[in-house]
Each structure stands twice: as C-alpha cells, then as structure tokens.
Design an enzyme around this catalytic site. Structure first.
Site, PDB file in Angstrom:
ATOM      1  N   HIS A 168       0.809  -1.231   0.000  1.00  0.00           N
ATOM      2  CA  HIS A 168       0.000   0.000   0.000  1.00  0.00           C
ATOM      3  C   HIS A 168       0.843   1.284   0.000  1.00  0.00           C
ATOM      4  CE1 HIS A 168      -3.648  -2.335   1.895  1.00  0.00           C
ATOM      5  NE2 HIS A 168      -3.170  -2.887   0.778  1.00  0.00           N
ATOM      6  N   GLU A 261     -13.709   1.925  -3.455  1.00  0.00           N
ATOM      7  CA  GLU A 261     -14.509   3.146  -3.387  1.00  0.00           C
ATOM      8  C   GLU A 261     -14.136   4.142  -4.480  1.00  0.00           C
ATOM      9  OE1 GLU A 261     -14.980   3.167   1.512  1.00  0.00           O
ATOM     10  OE2 GLU A 261     -14.006   4.855   0.487  1.00  0.00           O
TER      11      GLU A 261
END
Length: 390
Positions: A168, A261
């Site tokens: 990440h 999202e």
C-alpha cells in the site's frame, strides 16, 4: 505467453473480429525491431463501437503514463524503469540517470506526470518508493529530460515514517487548475495509520509544484500533524483525476475484500478507513460493523465484490461522445475497465469494458483526446479508438 495468443484469446472471449495483425522477432535484449507487434480488434460496447489497437505487448509491471506534448509518451515500470514511446511506438530507449527505488511488493517506481506547463518549464514528476533507513518511503520527485537522460533530479517531499514492507504505497499524482500538486499515499497495510494525522500514510496530500507546503492546507496549524495532508482515512488510493471544468478531485480507493470506493476528495475530510468500510478482511473476518458514521464521508460508489480499482481517467474528449463525462476505472482483479456513468457527483450506471484484457493498472486520456490503458500479466499498451469514421 505469446502476445498474439493473448489477443486471440481475448477475441474469442469477446466474440469480435480481427482487423489487422503483424508480428516481428525480437533482438537478444528483448527490444522489438520495427515494425512493432500490432494487433487490432473491434468490439461493441453498450453505447458505441470501438477499435482496440495493441501498441506494445512486453510490459511487465507498468504503473503510470504521461505525454510530453511532442509526440512522446513515458511509461513507468515498477522495478525502476521509464520507457520512452514516440508516436505510439516504443523507441527502444529507457530514461537514464534515475535513482534506485525500493522495489518490494507493491513498492517501486509508481506514477508519472508532466507539469501542466511542461512546454515552458520541462518538469516531469514521479512518485516512487525511495530507499531510506528503515525501509521505503513514498516520495514525490521531479526531473527534466535531456534526450533520454534525467537531469536536475530533486526529491520534493518524502513521506514518513519509513516502512519496511511492500504494501500500500499508493500512489498517483495530479495537478489542479492552480498547479497545486496532489498525491496519494496508502496506509502500508497498517489500518490505524489512516486516522493518525502524525504520519503521512493513508492520506491524500497537497503541495506546491516545487514541494513547498501551501499555507491553506487544512492541518498546517494542527499540532503534530503532517502539514501536506489534504484528506485522511484513505486505505490505498491508487487512482486520482482532476476535473478541470468542475474543479473536482476524484479518487478510487483499493478496498480490502470488497469495499473499493470512488470518492470525491474534498479539503480536510475524513474518508473513514478503517472505522467504516463496506469490505471485510481477506480471511473473511469483519473489520468493523460500521458502514457509516457522522463526520466520515460516504463513497460516491463502492464495489462489492472488489474489482481491485487502480488508475482512472475522466472522459472529456469529443472522440467518445457517448462516454463524455464518464469516469473510466482500471480494474486489476476484474481484468477490465469499468465505465462509470456520472450525473454531476452521482454515479448512475456502470459497464465493464474489455473483460479479460489483463490486470489493468492505468487508463488515461492523451492530450489529443484518445484513451490508452496499460496492463499487467498480459503486458499490453492499448489504445481505444472510436470505430465510426476511422
């Protein structure tokens, strides 16, 4: 896998017809001789017919692409290379003089973009994982290009703390209408980083184009806060685009198991991770029982199951009239491009384009209004062309 076989498999899957193909042997270093491997097919989407032109098929782990306004295009490879293309053909050259990168897992050389005033100042910006004591750090840097050599290289901002691991790292770079630079940074797989303003991770950041911190950033006067933070509570936002007409910043956030999202990114707001989410842990256990909470933003759209969102672009070109105003989202696990129909800031529909094309890492609109995408696994650089009038 032979790229011709890849495309043939795609054609069989899509049920479309071949338009043109040619293949060329490669020299020992892997650089294709001219003419390059080319393959085209046409396909029907819900709203228009398109041709897909394969421009290159030897990418490994591409991440970002940008155009320099003189016919040149640059594509980053996560291992630390930048490939140079000219008029849609690989030149065989790679940018020389780049620094070493922390190439581990998802970390490495990530996004790239030219300054909006590139023709005047020559600056090219990259996001990369910089090797630092203790691991790696998402870093925004800039350089100029002299032939195929990077010059005047400088780091503008190095995120903290350093992280020993390859999970990440983000990261995308965009400029707004005032030439502020926004970049994303993932939370390193450590969930609570995203809600902690004293570290850089799990955030969207905003800086000047020379690395200075804007005095009107939302947390610039907050004690112990990282002053570059623009938003927080972001898990791993790997896509971002700025809508110049409507002055809107959009991001797609790579969720856990479910819960990808699409977010409208606004100053100082908290996007909730990991306090609220529509996803669960990869092992099937819950992360939280909350999907909403006061003071935390709801996504404009979310995906369950996850498609593994990555890069994105906003279609503004007249070349695709039926798609104008749509957001295109790269899907890694979905191996497609998601075309999201928008009505202002509402998502009203979705279509999956080019299913099975490969792990789509980035989709971008070129300065002359054509859509390009890069894939992992299949290693493709493709160009989407409207079938009518071609």
């Amino acid at each position: 896998m032979n790229p011709i076989k890849i495309i043939l498999a795609i054609l069989i899957f899509l049920g479309v017809s071949t338009i043109a193909k040619s293949c060329t042997p490669k020299v020992e270093d892997g650089t294709p001789e001219a003419p390059l491997t080319e393959f085209q097919f046409s396909t029907e989407t819900e709203k228009m017919s398109i041709k897909v032109d394969t421009l290159y098929s030897d990418l490994q782990n591409p991440w970002g692409m940008t155009w320099l306004g003189d016919g040149k295009m640059l594509i980053t490879e996560r291992k630390g290379e930048i490939l140079i293309f000219d008029k849609d053909e690989f030149t065989g050259q790679r940018v020389q003089g780049l620094p070493a990168v922390y190439a581990k897992g998802q970390a490495g050389l990530l996004d790239i973009t030219a300054h909006p005033d590139y023709a005047q100042n020559g600056w090219i910006y990259i996001a990369y994982a910089k090797p630092v004591p203790g691991g790696g750090a998402t870093t925004i840097a800039r350089f100029k290009l002299n032939g195929n050599t990077a010059t005047s290289f400088e780091d503008l901002i190095v995120t903290t703390p350093a992280w020993n691991g390859g999970t990440h790292y983000g990261s995308r770079i965009v400029f707004d209408n005032q030439n502020f630079l926004f970049f994303t940074n993932g939370e390193r797989g450590s969930q609570n980083n995203a809600q902690n303003l004293s570290n850089s991770h799990g955030k969207v950041h905003r800086i000047h184009d020379d690395g200075r911190i804007p005095t009107d950033n939302p947390f610039v006067n907050t004690e112990n806060a990282i002053p570059s933070i623009w938003t927080f509570g972001n898990r791993n936002p790997q896509g971002m685009i700025f809508d110049q007409v409507n002055n809107r910043l959009w991001s797609v956030e790579h969720g856990p198991r479910g819960g990808d999202e699409l977010n409208l990114i606004e100053k100082g707001k908290n996007y909730g991770w990991p306090v609220i989410t529509y996803g669960i842990n990869y092992n099937g256990t819950p992360i939280t029982d909350l999907t909403e909470k006061e003071g935390m933003e709801q996504p404009v759209k979310y995906w369950v199951p996850s498609i593994a969102t990555c890069g994105m672009t906003l279609v503004t070109s007249d070349n695709y009239p039926a798609w104008k105003g749509n957001i295109l989202v790269a899907a890694l696990a979905g191996t497609h491009i998601a075309r999201v129909e928008m009505d202002g800031t509402r998502a009203t529909g979705e279509e999956k384009l080019l299913q099975g094309i490969g792990r789509v890492r980035q989709v971008s609109q070129s300065p002359d209004g054509y859509i390009y995408a890069i894939t992992e696994g299949t290693g493709l650089l493709i160009k989407l062309l409207p079938a009518t009038g071609m």
